[in-house]
Design an enzyme around this catalytic site. Structure first.
Site, PDB file in Angstrom:
ATOM      1  N   LYS A 119       0.883  -1.173   0.000  1.00 45.07           N
ATOM      2  CA  LYS A 119       0.000   0.000   0.000  1.00 45.07           C
ATOM      3  C   LYS A 119       0.921   1.224   0.000  1.00 45.07           C
ATOM      4  CE  LYS A 119      -1.729   3.009   2.079  1.00 45.07           C
ATOM      5  NZ  LYS A 119      -1.513   4.436   1.743  1.00 45.07           N
ATOM      6  N   GLU A 154       9.934   1.372  10.497  1.00 49.80           N
ATOM      7  CA  GLU A 154      10.963   2.392  10.242  1.00 49.80           C
ATOM      8  C   GLU A 154      10.246   3.727  10.361  1.00 49.80           C
ATOM      9  OE1 GLU A 154      14.074   2.167   9.951  1.00 49.80           O
ATOM     10  OE2 GLU A 154      14.675   0.343   8.896  1.00 49.80           O
ATOM     11  N   CYS A 208      13.881  10.965   6.777  1.00 49.86           N
ATOM     12  CA  CYS A 208      13.760  10.479   8.157  1.00 49.86           C
ATOM     13  C   CYS A 208      15.043  10.752   8.932  1.00 49.86           C
ATOM     14  CB  CYS A 208      13.464   8.984   8.146  1.00 49.86           C
ATOM     15  SG  CYS A 208      14.590   8.065   7.090  1.00 49.86           S
ATOM     16  N   GLU A 250       9.865  16.456  14.796  1.00 47.91           N
ATOM     17  CA  GLU A 250      10.315  16.202  13.430  1.00 47.91           C
ATOM     18  C   GLU A 250       9.616  17.194  12.504  1.00 47.91           C
ATOM     19  OE1 GLU A 250       9.087  12.528  11.488  1.00 47.91           O
ATOM     20  OE2 GLU A 250      11.099  12.330  10.633  1.00 47.91           O
TER      21      GLU A 250
HETATM   22  P1  NAD Z   1       2.686   8.642   7.387  1.00 47.54           P
HETATM   23  O1  NAD Z   1       2.899   7.889   8.647  1.00 47.54           O
HETATM   24  O2  NAD Z   1       1.688   9.715   7.358  1.00 47.54           O
HETATM   25  O3  NAD Z   1       2.275   7.638   6.214  1.00 47.54           O
HETATM   26  C1  NAD Z   1       3.059   6.528   5.880  1.00 47.54           C
HETATM   27  C2  NAD Z   1       2.181   5.483   5.250  1.00 47.54           C
HETATM   28  O4  NAD Z   1       1.247   5.036   6.228  1.00 47.54           O
HETATM   29  C3  NAD Z   1       1.351   5.969   4.065  1.00 47.54           C
HETATM   30  O5  NAD Z   1       1.270   4.952   3.097  1.00 47.54           O
HETATM   31  C4  NAD Z   1      -0.020   6.213   4.685  1.00 47.54           C
HETATM   32  O6  NAD Z   1      -1.082   6.100   3.772  1.00 47.54           O
HETATM   33  C5  NAD Z   1      -0.065   5.095   5.699  1.00 47.54           C
HETATM   34  N1  NAD Z   1      -0.995   5.330   6.797  1.00 47.54           N
HETATM   35  C6  NAD Z   1      -1.399   6.514   7.328  1.00 47.54           C
HETATM   36  N2  NAD Z   1      -2.292   6.296   8.317  1.00 47.54           N
HETATM   37  C7  NAD Z   1      -2.439   4.952   8.421  1.00 47.54           C
HETATM   38  C8  NAD Z   1      -3.213   4.105   9.262  1.00 47.54           C
HETATM   39  N3  NAD Z   1      -4.048   4.602  10.199  1.00 47.54           N
HETATM   40  N4  NAD Z   1      -3.114   2.772   9.092  1.00 47.54           N
HETATM   41  C9  NAD Z   1      -2.281   2.250   8.171  1.00 47.54           C
HETATM   42  N5  NAD Z   1      -1.539   2.992   7.328  1.00 47.54           N
HETATM   43  C10 NAD Z   1      -1.617   4.331   7.467  1.00 47.54           C
HETATM   44  O7  NAD Z   1       4.131   9.132   6.959  1.00 47.54           O
HETATM   45  P2  NAD Z   1       4.541   9.961   5.671  1.00 47.54           P
HETATM   46  O8  NAD Z   1       4.106  11.365   5.883  1.00 47.54           O
HETATM   47  O9  NAD Z   1       4.116   9.265   4.423  1.00 47.54           O
HETATM   48  O10 NAD Z   1       6.142   9.843   5.729  1.00 47.54           O
HETATM   49  C11 NAD Z   1       6.912  10.667   6.517  1.00 47.54           C
HETATM   50  C12 NAD Z   1       7.360   9.923   7.769  1.00 47.54           C
HETATM   51  O11 NAD Z   1       8.042   8.731   7.388  1.00 47.54           O
HETATM   52  C13 NAD Z   1       8.354  10.728   8.566  1.00 47.54           C
HETATM   53  O12 NAD Z   1       8.041  10.618   9.940  1.00 47.54           O
HETATM   54  C14 NAD Z   1       9.684  10.029   8.264  1.00 47.54           C
HETATM   55  O13 NAD Z   1      10.659  10.199   9.259  1.00 47.54           O
HETATM   56  C15 NAD Z   1       9.255   8.614   8.111  1.00 47.54           C
HETATM   57  N6  NAD Z   1      10.246   7.840   7.321  1.00 47.54           N
HETATM   58  C16 NAD Z   1      11.060   6.962   7.992  1.00 47.54           C
HETATM   59  C17 NAD Z   1      12.045   6.253   7.282  1.00 47.54           C
HETATM   60  C18 NAD Z   1      12.969   5.296   7.991  1.00 47.54           C
HETATM   61  O14 NAD Z   1      13.653   4.523   7.315  1.00 47.54           O
HETATM   62  N7  NAD Z   1      13.025   5.296   9.315  1.00 47.54           N
HETATM   63  C19 NAD Z   1      12.166   6.436   5.909  1.00 47.54           C
HETATM   64  C20 NAD Z   1      11.312   7.336   5.268  1.00 47.54           C
HETATM   65  C21 NAD Z   1      10.350   8.034   5.990  1.00 47.54           C
END
Ligand code: NAD
Length: 506
Positions: free
Chosen positions: A198, A274, A309, A409
């Site tokens: 997804k 992650e 991240c 963040e």
């Molecule tokens: P997000 O948590 O808003 O969304 C990530 C994914 O989760 C998306 O596909 C979203 O549709 C899905 N999602 C959202 N709500 C959900 C729910 N209730 N149930 C299941 N899935 C759900 O994050 P984002 O804005 O897409 O990405 C940014 C974040 O990702 C930042 O916090 C960043 O630090 C983190 N990130 C971490 C790494 C790592 O390797 N540690 C790498 C890249 C990004």
């Protein structure tokens, strides 16, 4: 077209390709080896953040589509269409898959730029080739996922086998849409699982194309499926699904915590997370090369618009070099990243992903100002670029570690420079965070480098560099940055489970 073939492309060439893509890009779900509409027929708009205009419509998957995709993945797993192939055959398919990613570099790069605003040059030089490299590494690991025979007594034979998990659900973010998805699907497939991905709703297109390329490479239908949709609907349904054995999530810490709950509410599936970060970059007065250090400081926070991240958002500088460091940062870093049209190959900074992200980052900048941090440059929307979600690269100094901009963040191009007195002081501040993804330490003293590396609570500590590494570097965090390792052999093993088979030889 591969990256080499489009090396000479101008902004106008990319604009023409972008306008063609608006009508030709595939936005339907990819289930059981083919594109299909969402069961309820829903569609959502994917917005180009450079213009805030609709780039394309994508099918909006719901629980019914997750059910269909999981059923297809389950069928492919239990009929062993993927697993029954000899390892060498699966390796060949994965290699061909990586080759196809390279061959479609231009198309994939364009999708990233139009979905989330990343400069086209970055997509071509980093995201797409790194994705192909990762798939090749995972392909190589396929015939190296060994069990073991343990050294037990001579009246028994104990085999510890390594087996796949079954159906793996992957939920990926938008900041590196293709690469972050590859970090999940490639090791999961290499380990013999079937996958439902997804992708983030902001950036579904490159993931859909990738699933198509897997089938073109010879991957059996149903082994790799993609369901676009909103997180709270499609993502939640995947994480709650009783037939999913593991959920692999990259995204915010907030949603990561929900994923853990969904696993507990459903079938106790394994969870790999992650999540977010608030990386400290620590510069001691005896750092080996001020110019290189300052360059690492601004690149570490302005690269990818700060939407990383591991962004080096907290820049700790020892008091005795503090003002020189800030001066050099202003001199070298102020114009190093210039917001521009991400379809221009010369651009190194695009817009933020959405207008909501833009407002959020501008809100953080306001809080920095109101809490007394000193603004040196940036701080607003670049003039003439109001139509898109742009934010200027921004530098604050005189930040204290308890200000909001140092605690939370931001996920944008906002650098905070924080002075420190000594090793104990900076260690305490660096660790005073819920996150623990990365850190860096800059010093010429090897003893200090080593003791700092041990006392920093983070999954990765760079010494005299930042954000380097290769496939041997285990990427993952401590604390609320996550609980797993990506992009390494360890990651393949995390998509397997061990089974003990004990033979009595009496
Ligand atoms: P997000 O948590 O808003 O969304 C990530 C994914 O989760 C998306 O596909 C979203 O549709 C899905 N999602 C959202 N709500 C959900 C729910 N209730 N149930 C299941 N899935 C759900 O994050 P984002 O804005 O897409 O990405 C940014 C974040 O990702 C930042 O916090 C960043 O630090 C983190 N990130 C971490 C790494 C790592 O390797 N540690 C790498 C890249 C990004």
């Amino acid at each position: 077209m591969n990256a080499h073939a489009v090396k000479e492309y101008t902004k106008e060439d990319w604009k023409k390709l972008a306008s063609d893509a608006e009508t030709s890009v595939e936005g339907r779900l990819f289930i059981n080896g083919e594109y299909c509409e969402a069961a309820d027929g829903g569609k959502f708009e994917v917005i180009n953040p450079s213009t805030n205009e609709v780039f394309a419509l994508a099918s909006e998957g719901t629980e019914k589509d997750i059910d269909r995709a999981v059923a297809a993945a389950k069928e492919s797993y239990y009929s062993r269409t993927w697993l029954k192939m000899a390892p060498r055959k699966r390796m060949d398919i994965m290699y061909k898959f990586a080759d196809l990613i390279d061959q479609h570099a231009a198309e994939l790069a364009l999708m990233e730029t139009l979905n989330m605003g990343k400069p086209i040059g970055d997509c071509l030089s980093t995201d797409v080739p790194a994705s192909a490299t990762n798939i090749r590494f995972m392909a190589e690991s396929i015939d190296k996922i060994n069990g073991k025979v343990t050294n037990t007594h001579d009246k028994a034979l104990h085999l510890s086998l390594r087996e796949p998990l079954g159906v793996v659900g992957c939920i990926s973010p938008w900041n590196y849409p293709l690469l972050m998805a590859v970090w999940k699907i490639a090791p999961a497939l290499a380990a013999g699982n079937s996958v439902v991905l997804k992708p983030a709703e902001q950036s579904p297109h490159s993931c859909l194309k990738m699933a198509e390329l897997f089938v073109e490479a010879g991957g059996p239908p149903g082994v790799f499926n993609v369901v676009n949709g909103y997180g709270e609907v499609a993502g939640k349904a995947l994480a709650l699904h009783p037939d999913v054995s593991k959920i692999s999530f990259t995204g915010s810490t907030e949603v990561g915590k929900l994923i853990l709950q969904y696993a507990g509410q459903s079938n106790m599936k394994k969870v790999g997370l992650e999540c977010g970060g608030k990386t400290p970059q620590i510069f001691f007065a005896d750092l080996p090369d001020m110019k290189r250090a300052v360059e690492a400081a601004y690149e570490g926070i302005y690269c990818n618009m700060g939407e990383m991240c591991n962004a080096g958002s907290r820049i700790f500088v020892e008091q005795s070099i503090y003002s020189d460091f800030v001066d050099q940062f202003i001199a070298d870093g102020k114009d190093a990243y210039m917001p521009g049209d991400p379809l221009d190959p010369e651009t190194n900074m695009g817009p933020l992903v959405t207008s909501e992200a833009q407002s959020r980052v501008l809100g953080y900048i306001e809080s920095g100002k109101s809490q007394g941090a000193k603004l040196h440059f940036g701080g607003g929307v670049p003039s003439g670029m109001e139509a898109g979600c742009f934010v200027e690269p921004t530098l604050f100094s005189d930040v204290s570690n308890d200000m909001k901009i140092a605690k939370e963040e931001i996920f944008g191009p906002v650098a905070s420079v924080i002075p420190f007195d000594n090793t104990e002081h900076v260690t305490q501040m660096a660790n005073d965070t819920i996150y623990g993804l990365c850190a860096s330490v800059w010093t010429s003293d090897v003893n200090r480098a080593h003791s700092m590396a041990k006392s920093i609570e983070a999954g990765i500590v760079y010494i005299n560099c930042f954000d380097e590494g290769d496939m041997t570097l285990e990427f993952g965090g401590y604390k609320q940055s996550g609980n797993t390792k990506d992009s390494c052999f360890e990651s393949v093993l995390s998509y397997t489970q061990s089974k003990s088979v004990w033979y009595s030889l009496r």
